[in-house]
Scaffold this motif. Structure first.
Motif, PDB file in Angstrom:
ATOM      1  N   ARG A  89      47.175  50.534  83.683  1.00  0.00           N
ATOM      2  CA  ARG A  89      47.005  51.936  83.262  1.00  0.00           C
ATOM      3  C   ARG A  89      45.536  52.294  83.153  1.00  0.00           C
ATOM      4  N   ARG A  90      44.709  51.350  82.628  1.00  0.00           N
ATOM      5  CA  ARG A  90      43.269  51.609  82.550  1.00  0.00           C
ATOM      6  C   ARG A  90      42.689  51.771  83.944  1.00  0.00           C
ATOM      7  N   ALA A  91      43.126  50.945  84.884  1.00  0.00           N
ATOM      8  CA  ALA A  91      42.626  51.054  86.266  1.00  0.00           C
ATOM      9  C   ALA A  91      43.021  52.396  86.869  1.00  0.00           C
ATOM     10  N   ASP A  92      44.259  52.832  86.634  1.00  0.00           N
ATOM     11  CA  ASP A  92      44.701  54.139  87.136  1.00  0.00           C
ATOM     12  C   ASP A  92      43.881  55.264  86.518  1.00  0.00           C
ATOM     13  N   LEU A  93      43.619  55.165  85.224  1.00  0.00           N
ATOM     14  CA  LEU A  93      42.830  56.191  84.549  1.00  0.00           C
ATOM     15  C   LEU A  93      41.398  56.193  85.065  1.00  0.00           C
ATOM     16  N   ALA A  94      40.844  55.016  85.336  1.00  0.00           N
ATOM     17  CA  ALA A  94      39.488  54.931  85.883  1.00  0.00           C
ATOM     18  C   ALA A  94      39.424  55.616  87.242  1.00  0.00           C
TER      19      ALA A  94
END
Length: 172
Positions: A68-73
């Motif tokens: 999820r953090r990678a998607d948000l980044a």
């Protein structure tokens, strides 16, 4: 006086435990105390230790959060790119007001300097947050250091072979 533990209690605990039910859940179902269920489980040689399951669930949760953090980044990078792209695009300006509540609009070749500053600030904030969520890795620097290290080691070995001396160290 406490109710004695019966063979039926033991069988029910074994059966419910096999179904994957937790100690407190079994206690509620049998209308027995959790300590009685623990005592029966101990007699039967079964445990309610779920450390492995909890550890696995924690790893899965961490992996999900990392994704999820990678998607948000990525989404934040998209915002930054969109804002940077808008800095040189035609911009529609409008105003609404006056005593007659009139509407007027005007296209400009590019945004005003104040709007460009705002777009740059938005892009910078989005990139900053993106990099905090998913920091950039300098793999090329690491690769080049290891290549240079191997090259230096090779030169040192070659020198040692030609001049009959020992090499100082091996950088690998």
């Amino acid at each position: 006086m406490p109710r004695p533990i019966t063979d039926e209690d033991r069988e029910q605990v074994r059966h419910l435990h096999a179904q994957g039910k937790a100690r407190n859940e079994i206690a509620r179902e049998l209308r027995r105390s959790p300590s009685t269920v623990s005592k029966i489980a101990r007699e039967l040689g079964i445990t309610f230790d779920r450390a492995v399951e909890v550890e696995t669930a924690t790893k899965v949760r961490r992996a999900d959060l990392a994704a999820r953090r990678a998607d948000l980044a990525i989404a934040l990078h998209d915002v930054a790119e969109r804002e940077i792209g808008r800095m040189t695009q035609p911009q529609l300006y409008f105003e609404w007001g006056g005593k007659d509540h009139t509407y007027a609009e005007k296209w400009q070749d590019e945004p005003t300097p104040a709007d460009r500053r705002t777009m740059m600030a938005t892009a910078g904030a989005a990139l900053d947050r993106s990099l905090k969520l998913s920091p950039a890795r300098d793999e090329t620097g690491e690769r080049s250091r290891s290549v240079i290290g191997r090259l230096m080691d090779g030169l040192a070995r070659n020198y040692a072979e030609r001049h009959g001396t020992e090499t100082v160290g091996d950088g690998q």
